[in-house]
Write an enzyme that holds these catalytic residues in place. Structure first.
Site, PDB file in Angstrom:
ATOM      1  N   PRO A   2      44.248  34.492  35.525  1.00  0.00           N
ATOM      2  CA  PRO A   2      43.028  34.457  34.738  1.00  0.00           C
ATOM      3  C   PRO A   2      41.967  35.429  35.207  1.00  0.00           C
ATOM      4  CG  PRO A   2      43.570  32.316  35.726  1.00  0.00           C
ATOM      5  CD  PRO A   2      44.358  33.353  36.410  1.00  0.00           C
ATOM      6  N   GLU A   3      41.615  36.306  34.308  1.00  0.00           N
ATOM      7  CA  GLU A   3      40.428  37.127  34.493  1.00  0.00           C
ATOM      8  C   GLU A   3      39.356  36.520  33.586  1.00  0.00           C
ATOM      9  OE1 GLU A   3      41.359  41.366  34.406  1.00  0.00           O
ATOM     10  OE2 GLU A   3      43.435  40.946  34.924  1.00  0.00           O
ATOM     11  N   HIS A 104      52.880  20.216  39.884  1.00  0.00           N
ATOM     12  CA  HIS A 104      51.668  20.943  40.257  1.00  0.00           C
ATOM     13  C   HIS A 104      50.444  20.498  39.474  1.00  0.00           C
ATOM     14  CE1 HIS A 104      54.248  23.324  42.739  1.00  0.00           C
ATOM     15  NE2 HIS A 104      54.975  23.667  41.705  1.00  0.00           N
ATOM     16  N   ARG A 127      50.631  27.933  42.454  1.00  0.00           N
ATOM     17  CA  ARG A 127      50.443  28.689  43.698  1.00  0.00           C
ATOM     18  C   ARG A 127      49.277  28.178  44.539  1.00  0.00           C
ATOM     19  NH1 ARG A 127      50.975  35.008  42.332  1.00  0.00           N
ATOM     20  NH2 ARG A 127      51.007  35.193  44.594  1.00  0.00           N
ATOM     21  N   LYS A 170      30.280  55.310  47.043  1.00  0.00           N
ATOM     22  CA  LYS A 170      31.653  54.816  47.236  1.00  0.00           C
ATOM     23  C   LYS A 170      32.672  55.938  47.124  1.00  0.00           C
ATOM     24  CE  LYS A 170      30.446  50.232  46.545  1.00  0.00           C
ATOM     25  NZ  LYS A 170      30.456  49.298  47.652  1.00  0.00           N
TER      26      LYS A 170
END
Length: 297
Positions: A2-3, A104, A127, A170
């Site tokens: 998920p973004e 899960h 996970r 950067k």
DNA sequence: ATCATGACCTGTTAGC
DNA sequence: TGCTAACAGGTCATGA
């Protein structure tokens, strides 16, 4: 997975089942996810009404009554699903056979309103990179994970000028800088690849190279800013459509079909109009990057 | 400070 | 068919 767009889709999918309902019971199937669950998690949540579902970057925020918010992060593999009581069964009975990996199902909320039958909101995460936490709603801006977050991709605070400011020192690859949630929040591996592809910028370029010597955004950085906005807005829209089609069939939220133009298309033809390039895959900071070496410069 | 890497976990898939 | 290795959408700690 998920973004930001996926988390927003989860929020929209859950909202009609949660807002205005009371959490009658919280079942915890293990003591920790990525981190230990907060102290007295169950008793602090049970009995409270859900006021509103919101989102910050990739975090789902469930505002409860009495100044408490439940924060949920889906990590890589987290999802929610909704189970409504099966009217064909005894009152109060739930279908429980659909999900392949009930092993899960870590957190289950039973939620309801008045005399309506309760529904189950189930958090599943194979996970276990996801987590949940509690914080006072009035203190939400002091939440450590939120304090440093950069602007939302579709918000007013994002501009080419802002990115120029952040990029100008950067020297690292622009792809890694876009994954830094303190620069811009909510982008992940897929949508960074997609945005750079749309803006025709090679992911390996130094972030500072799209800023002019005087600190102004280059034309490419302006294109990138627009591409980020567009790709996220389109993905949210795609999530919304999938919600309408999908939610009734299996109740699962967090994954939806979306066509990517460059992500996961290694060795396939570039889809840019008039470009005869082939999509390459490289590794940057341990993550796969997909790009077209012909039209991304 | 900045940057890259490894760690956290389990499941799926590509390749032999 | 079965085994192994590589890989998966995200952070976080660490060390160069």
């Amino acid at each position: 997975m998920p973004e930001l767009p996926e988390v927003e889709t989860v929020r929209r999918g859950l909202a009609p089942f949660m807002e205005g309902r009371r959490i009658r019971e919280l079942t915890l199937n293990r003591a920790d996810l990525r981190f230990p669950l907060p102290e007295k998690f169950k008793t602090r949540v049970e009995g409270r009404k859900v006021e509103q579902l919101s989102r910050r970057a990739k975090y789902l925020v469930i505002n409860l009554e009495d100044d408490l918010s439940l924060i949920a992060h889906l990590g890589m593999s987290g999802s929610f699903r909704i189970e409504e009581p099966d009217k064909a069964l005894q009152p109060g009975a739930f279908h429980h056979e659909r999900s392949k990996d009930q092993a899960h199902d870590h957190v289950v909320l039973r939620i309801g309103r008045d005399a309506e039958p309760d529904a189950l909101i189930i958090y599943n995460d194979p996970r276990r990179f996801g987590f949940m936490d509690l914080i006072e709603t009035s203190a939400i801006d002091t939440y450590p994970a939120f304090k440093a977050l950069g602007p939302e991709p579709t918000g007013n605070r994002l501009s080419a000028q802002y990115l120029a400011e952040r990029f100008k020192t950067k020297k690292g690859p622009i792809k890694s800088v876009l994954l830094d949630q303190t620069v811009i929040s909510g982008l992940g591996n897929i949508y960074v690849c997609e945005a750079l592809y749309r803006a025709h910028i090679r992911p390996t370029r130094a972030a500072m190279s799209v800023v002019t010597p005087t600190g102004k955004p280059s034309r490419q950085l302006e294109d990138l800013t627009r591409a980020i906005r567009d790709v996220i807005a389109e993905a949210i829209e795609a999530g919304g459509s999938s919600l309408r089609d999908h939610i009734q069939t299996d109740g699962s939220l967090g994954y939806f079909q979306h066509r990517f133009r460059v992500y996961d298309r290694e060795d396939k033809p570039c889809l840019t109009e008039g470009c005869d390039g082939i999509v390459h895959r490289i590794t940057q900071s341990g993550r796969s990057t997909f790009y077209c070496p012909v039209c991304q410069k």
